[in-house]
Design a protein around this motif. Structure first.
Motif, PDB file in Angstrom:
ATOM      1  N   ARG A 155       1.098 -27.214  12.573  1.00 39.77           N
ATOM      2  CA  ARG A 155       1.881 -28.216  11.843  1.00 39.77           C
ATOM      3  C   ARG A 155       1.567 -28.182  10.346  1.00 39.77           C
ATOM      4  O   ARG A 155       2.475 -28.165   9.506  1.00 39.77           O
ATOM      5  CB  ARG A 155       1.586 -29.609  12.405  1.00 39.77           C
ATOM      6  N   LEU A 156       0.294 -28.133  10.006  1.00 41.19           N
ATOM      7  CA  LEU A 156      -0.112 -28.142   8.607  1.00 41.19           C
ATOM      8  C   LEU A 156       0.300 -26.851   7.902  1.00 41.19           C
ATOM      9  O   LEU A 156       0.847 -26.876   6.791  1.00 41.19           O
ATOM     10  CB  LEU A 156      -1.625 -28.338   8.500  1.00 41.19           C
ATOM     11  N   VAL A 157       0.058 -25.714   8.556  1.00 38.09           N
ATOM     12  CA  VAL A 157       0.397 -24.425   7.949  1.00 38.09           C
ATOM     13  C   VAL A 157       1.908 -24.321   7.742  1.00 38.09           C
ATOM     14  O   VAL A 157       2.376 -23.924   6.679  1.00 38.09           O
ATOM     15  CB  VAL A 157      -0.114 -23.262   8.820  1.00 38.09           C
ATOM     16  N   ARG A 158       2.663 -24.689   8.759  1.00 39.20           N
ATOM     17  CA  ARG A 158       4.125 -24.618   8.667  1.00 39.20           C
ATOM     18  C   ARG A 158       4.637 -25.504   7.542  1.00 39.20           C
ATOM     19  O   ARG A 158       5.474 -25.094   6.740  1.00 39.20           O
ATOM     20  CB  ARG A 158       4.741 -25.063   9.992  1.00 39.20           C
ATOM     21  N   THR A 159       4.141 -26.724   7.506  1.00 44.48           N
ATOM     22  CA  THR A 159       4.598 -27.663   6.483  1.00 44.48           C
ATOM     23  C   THR A 159       4.251 -27.160   5.082  1.00 44.48           C
ATOM     24  O   THR A 159       5.089 -27.201   4.176  1.00 44.48           O
ATOM     25  CB  THR A 159       3.973 -29.047   6.712  1.00 44.48           C
ATOM     26  N   ALA A 160       3.032 -26.656   4.902  1.00 39.18           N
ATOM     27  CA  ALA A 160       2.606 -26.167   3.587  1.00 39.18           C
ATOM     28  C   ALA A 160       3.464 -24.997   3.125  1.00 39.18           C
ATOM     29  O   ALA A 160       3.903 -24.938   1.968  1.00 39.18           O
ATOM     30  CB  ALA A 160       1.132 -25.745   3.642  1.00 39.18           C
ATOM     31  N   ILE A 161       3.732 -24.054   4.042  1.00 41.14           N
ATOM     32  CA  ILE A 161       4.558 -22.898   3.682  1.00 41.14           C
ATOM     33  C   ILE A 161       5.961 -23.336   3.285  1.00 41.14           C
ATOM     34  O   ILE A 161       6.494 -22.923   2.251  1.00 41.14           O
ATOM     35  CB  ILE A 161       4.625 -21.900   4.857  1.00 41.14           C
ATOM     36  N   GLU A 162       6.566 -24.196   4.096  1.00 42.95           N
ATOM     37  CA  GLU A 162       7.964 -24.523   3.852  1.00 42.95           C
ATOM     38  C   GLU A 162       8.146 -25.476   2.678  1.00 42.95           C
ATOM     39  O   GLU A 162       9.163 -25.416   1.990  1.00 42.95           O
ATOM     40  CB  GLU A 162       8.600 -25.052   5.131  1.00 42.95           C
ATOM     41  N   VAL A 163       7.177 -26.337   2.421  1.00 40.26           N
ATOM     42  CA  VAL A 163       7.255 -27.152   1.203  1.00 40.26           C
ATOM     43  C   VAL A 163       7.191 -26.247  -0.020  1.00 40.26           C
ATOM     44  O   VAL A 163       7.981 -26.402  -0.975  1.00 40.26           O
ATOM     45  CB  VAL A 163       6.120 -28.202   1.173  1.00 40.26           C
ATOM     46  N   ALA A 164       6.273 -25.278  -0.003  1.00 43.28           N
ATOM     47  CA  ALA A 164       6.164 -24.342  -1.127  1.00 43.28           C
ATOM     48  C   ALA A 164       7.442 -23.539  -1.296  1.00 43.28           C
ATOM     49  O   ALA A 164       7.923 -23.318  -2.418  1.00 43.28           O
ATOM     50  CB  ALA A 164       4.978 -23.400  -0.906  1.00 43.28           C
TER      51      ALA A 164
END
Length: 246
Positions: A155-164
Motif C-alpha cells: 500500500r505504501l509503496v504503491r501510493t508513493a510511486i503513483e503520487v510521484a
C-alpha cells in the motif's frame, strides 16, 4: 495422450488470446480517457505530460517509460514474463492506434460517457490480462520489487510511486481531473469483477481427472485487488503471476 495434448494447446491458446486482447483493450481504453479530456489514470498523467514536453506520441512515451521501468527490475532481481515484455509494447501501440481512429470529443455531454466507457473497458482489460497469468506489467513489478527490497507495505509503496507519478505528470502538463479520481475509485471493484468473469479453469487429465502438472493451476487465486486506499488494483502474486498492467 493426444487428448491431453489438445487440452494443453487449447488452454495455452486461450491464455494467449486473453493476454493480447487484454493488453490491446487496455491501450484502447486509455486512449478513450485521453479523448474524454477529464483526467487520466495515474501513469497516463505522466505519459501525457512527457508527450507534451517532448512532442512524441503518448503511446511511444508509454513504451519508452515501460522499457526504462523494466530496466529497474535488474538490480531488484525481478523476473519478467511474456506478459511483462508484451505489456511494454502492445499497450502503447494500441493506444496510438486507437487515438488515430477516435477523433476529438466535443461537449461535456459526450466526454463524460466516453470517460466512463474508458474506465469500464479498462476494468475489462485488466481482468483479461491478469487472468492470463503471463507475468506482471513493468510498473507493477517495480512496485513489488520495491516492496521486497525496502520491506515497506505494498500500500505504501504503491501510493508513493503513483503520487510521484501523478505530481510529475501534472507539472509537465498531464491531464488530472475527475476522470483520475473516478478511475482510482472504480478500477479496483471493476478489476475484481472481471477477474472472476475471465478466470481460466485448470485443465485436467482425461483419464484420472487430476490436474495436469505441466500446466498452471487454477486462476482462482490469480490476483487480489488492493485495499480501497490504493489508487488502482494491486496484487502480490507469486513469481510469474500477472498483476495489473499500467
Amino acid at each position: 495422450m493426444s487428448r491431453t495434448t489438445d487440452r494443453r494447446t487449447t488452454h495455452l491458446t486461450r491464455r494467449l488470446v486473453q493476454l493480447y486482447a487484454g493488453l490491446t483493450l487496455y491501450g484502447a481504453s486509455s486512449a478513450l480517457l485521453v479523448r474524454a479530456g477529464l483526467g487520466l489514470e495515474p501513469w497516463g498523467v505522466l505519459h501525457q505530460g512527457l508527450a507534451e514536453l517532448t512532442g512524441i506520441s503518448i503511446g511511444v512515451v508509454s513504451i519508452i517509460v515501460g522499457a526504462i521501468v523494466l530496466l529497474l527490475w535488474i538490480p531488484m532481481r525481478q523476473r519478467p514474463g511474456l506478459g511483462t515484455v508484451s505489456n511494454v509494447f502492445v499497450v502503447g501501440l494500441a493506444m496510438d492506434g486507437s487515438l488515430a481512429l477516435v477523433g476529438e470529443v466535443d461537449g461535456l455531454g459526450a466526454r463524460i460517457p466516453v470517460m466512463v466507457l474508458g474506465i469500464v473497458l479498462n476494468g475489462v482489460a485488466t481482468g483479461l490480462y491478469i487472468a492470463a497469468r503471463f507475468g506482471p506489467g513493468p510498473r507493477d513489478g517495480l512496485m513489488t520489487g520495491l516492496n521486497r527490497v525496502t520491506g515497506r507495505s505494498i500500500r505504501l509503496v504503491r501510493t508513493a510511486i503513483e503520487v510521484a507519478v501523478v505530481v510529475t505528470g501534472f507539472l509537465l502538463g498531464g491531464s488530472l481531473g475527475a476522470g483520475t479520481v473516478l478511475y482510482a475509485l472504480a478500477i479496483g471493484p471493476l478489476a475484481q469483477l472481471f477477474l472472476r468473469v475471465f478466470q481460466l479453469p485448470a485443465p485436467t487429465a482425461a483419464a484420472t481427472g487430476s490436474p495436469d502438472p505441466a500446466l498452471p493451476t487454477s486462476t482462482t487465486t490469480a490476483a487480489t485487488p488492493a485495499p480501497p486506499a490504493g489508487p488502482s488494483p494491486v496484487a502480490t502474486p507469486p513469481s510469474g503471476q500477472a498483476i495489473l498492467p499500467q
